[in-house]
Structure formats: C-alpha cells, structure tokens
Design an enzyme around this catalytic site. Structure first.
Site, PDB file in Angstrom:
ATOM      1  N   LYS A 164       0.863  -1.183   0.000  1.00 50.44           N
ATOM      2  CA  LYS A 164       0.000   0.000   0.000  1.00 50.44           C
ATOM      3  C   LYS A 164       0.894   1.224   0.000  1.00 50.44           C
ATOM      4  O   LYS A 164       1.778   1.359   0.852  1.00 50.44           O
ATOM      5  CB  LYS A 164      -0.923  -0.016   1.222  1.00 50.44           C
TER       6      LYS A 164
ATOM      7  N   GLY B  98      -0.511   8.546  -0.343  1.00 50.58           N
ATOM      8  CA  GLY B  98      -0.641   9.603  -1.334  1.00 50.58           C
ATOM      9  C   GLY B  98       0.631  10.397  -1.548  1.00 50.58           C
ATOM     10  O   GLY B  98       0.962  10.752  -2.688  1.00 50.58           O
TER      11      GLY B  98
ATOM     12  N   GLY C 108      -4.742  10.713  -0.085  1.00 51.36           N
ATOM     13  CA  GLY C 108      -5.442  11.637   0.803  1.00 51.36           C
ATOM     14  C   GLY C 108      -5.093  13.099   0.574  1.00 51.36           C
ATOM     15  O   GLY C 108      -5.979  13.945   0.435  1.00 51.36           O
TER      16      GLY C 108
ATOM     17  N   ASP D 281      -5.648   1.968   3.470  1.00 52.51           N
ATOM     18  CA  ASP D 281      -5.057   0.958   4.364  1.00 52.51           C
ATOM     19  C   ASP D 281      -6.055  -0.172   4.595  1.00 52.51           C
ATOM     20  O   ASP D 281      -5.698  -1.345   4.645  1.00 52.51           O
ATOM     21  CB  ASP D 281      -4.690   1.581   5.723  1.00 52.51           C
TER      22      ASP D 281
ATOM     23  N   LYS E 115      -4.091   3.321  10.301  1.00 52.26           N
ATOM     24  CA  LYS E 115      -3.146   2.335   9.757  1.00 52.26           C
ATOM     25  C   LYS E 115      -2.880   1.218  10.769  1.00 52.26           C
ATOM     26  O   LYS E 115      -2.880   0.044  10.429  1.00 52.26           O
ATOM     27  CB  LYS E 115      -1.838   3.079   9.438  1.00 52.26           C
TER      28      LYS E 115
END
Ligand SMILES: Nc1ncnc2c1ncn2[C@@H]1O[C@H](COP(=O)(O)OP(=O)(O)OP(=O)(O)O)[C@@H](O)[C@H]1O
Ligand SMILES: [Mg+2]
Length: 258
Positions: free
Chosen positions: A6, A9, A39, A157, A212
């Site tokens: 993952k 941004g 984000g 996440d 997260k």
C-alpha cells in the site's frame, strides 16, 4: 511469496519517489498487488474547488461532491500515474479500482455518518489472481462498489488489508511519508499486538497512523506480516516498524477488532 504494497498519497504524488518505489516493488520476490491512497491530493483538489474538507477520527467525511473528486483523483489521475511508473520501467501493470469487476464491495461506514465513506465487506480474489497469473501487476484504487452500485470512498489501508486477506498474502507493506511508527521522534522497530493497540489508545498514534495501526493489527492477527515505514521497507522489511502475524485466521481477527 505474495505481497500487498500500500502506497500513501505522498509517495504517489512525488514523481521521482514513485519511480524508485515501483522499481523496488518490481524487485520484490514473488507477486505483488499495489493499493494506493491519495489523501493529500484529494484534499488539495477539494480546496481548489472550495469544497469543505472534514475529518472524524482520522477518517475523511465524504459528501456527494467530494466523492466525485475522490473518484476522479484516485481512480483516474493517481491510479494511472502508478501504472505509468511501472510501464515506464517496462513492467506491465493494470490499473483498476474497487469498482471494477466488483473487486471491493463495501457498505456505508458508521451507518452513513461519514457520508460516502465505505467499509469493506468483501473482496473478490479472482480478478487479482487472474491478473497476477497473466504476469500483470495489479494497481488498485480503493474507491469501491456500494450496495446500490454507487461508489464508496474506502481508506486505502483498509482496502489493502482486505485485499491481503482475500488473496492470502504473506506480507503487507504500508509505505507512508514517515520512517515508521514514531514515539517521541524515535522509530519503534517492532510492535507486539498489545503494543500497537496501546499506542492508539494512548494517542501516540493519531489520525492516519491510528487508522493504519488498526488495520495492521487485524492483518497481523490474520497471519500477515506487516511493515510500516517509508520506501526503504521495500528493500529491507525491517527498516521501519514490523508487526508479526499470529494465526487466528482473518475471520477471527476481524471479529476481535470490531
Ligand atoms: N505515532 C505516529 N508515528 C508516525 N506517524 C504518525 C503518528 N501519529 C500520527 N502520525 C501521522 O500519520 C501520518 C501517516 O498517515 P496518513 O494517512 O497521513 O498517510 P498515508 O496513509 O501513508 O497516505 P494516504 O492516507 O494518502 O493513503 C504521518 O504523516 C503522521 O503525520
Ligand atoms: Mg492514510
């Protein structure tokens, strides 16, 4: 070895950083699915368009206009920039969102209190497995399919965790804009499950990091090894913060977390 990576941004927005990142993802042994966030880029566009940016417990509140911006920024621009970075290196990648092939199915989170924010109920592994089997790197935007077919904005996440569980990933890399989980400026190298929970409860981990860690906890309980940090964790799994998996299985883990 099957991994879910993952990327936050910040990492996706920086072109040079992104090049390095995809190089490191391509060099991982075994197969990897990339899930990306975005984000900060969404917030920047909301501000440009003079739309309100609202947060609750580290989760973005998403109104109807914000949902459109989110889908355009995440599934459109950012998703294709990650794909471009792979393709530029000669690595074949296919960008999809949670909406494509009903990959990620979600329901409104907190009974709709966050607007069009979704929580994941199901991920179909078959599409990802088909792409991986054909030698493509899947690149997933977390915008997902809601019960009425409308899109829902899912935290990346959370999407990554459910993707990892659905495909039975061994490892989940949460690449962010910090070198790891920090306590008084120091990176915590290893976290037990109780330790991670305490950091959230005590407010040491806040906002996006609290989100997260909650997802990382579920993943670790489901037997997935989790690393949190900046791009260096892709080259050295222990370069940031590591949470070890246990073996409760994903269903049990999600029950405990809820
Ligand atoms: N204890 C902590 N250690 C490290 N970061 C923390 C901590 N508490 C809060 N944070 C914040 O969490 C942020 C990381 O989460 P954030 O949601 O902003 O990024 P991301 O998840 O990597 O990206 P995106 O949300 O775009 O997918 C850090 O930039 C930092 O500001
Ligand atoms: Mg985040």
């Amino acid at each position: 070895m099957l991994s879910v990576v993952k990327v936050g941004g910040a990492a996706v927005s920086d072109a040079a950083g992104l090049q390095r990142l995809v190089q490191d993802v391509a060099a991982l042994s075994g197969n990897a699915v990339v899930v990306h966030g975005g984000g900060k880029e969404i917030s920047a566009w909301q501000e440009r368009l003079e739309l309100p940016v609202e947060w609750r417990d580290g989760l973005r509140v998403t109104g109807p206009d914000a949902l459109r911006v989110t889908a355009m920024v995440l599934s459109g621009w950012m998703n294709k920039r990650v794909v471009q970075a792979f393709e530029d290196r000669g690595v074949t990648a296919v960008g999809i969102s949670g909406e494509d092939g009903s990959l990620i199915q979600a329901v409104p989170a907190q009974g709709g209190a966050l607007g069009a924010v979704g929580e994941v109920v199901r991920v179909r592994p078959d599409l990802l497995e088909a792409l991986l089997g054909a030698g493509f790197h899947p690149v997933v935007s977390p915008v997902s399919r809601g019960p009425d077919g409308h899109p829902l904005n899912v935290n990346a996440d959370e999407a990554a965790l459910h993707v990892a569980a659905a495909i039975g990933a061994d490892r989940m890399y949460l690449v962010s804009d910090v070198p790891g989980v920090l306590d008084e400026g120091e990176v915590l190298r290893e976290l037990t499950l109780d330790g991670a929970r305490a950091l959230v409860e005590e407010g040491v981990a806040q906002g996006g990091m609290a989100v997260k860690l909650r997802q990382a906890l579920v993943a670790a309980r489901a037997g997935v090894e989790v690393a949190i940090g900046d791009g260096r964790i892709l080259r050295d799994f222990r370069a940031g913060t590591v949470l070890h998996g246990s073996n409760e299985g994903v269903a049990g883990a999600m029950e405990v977390a809820s």
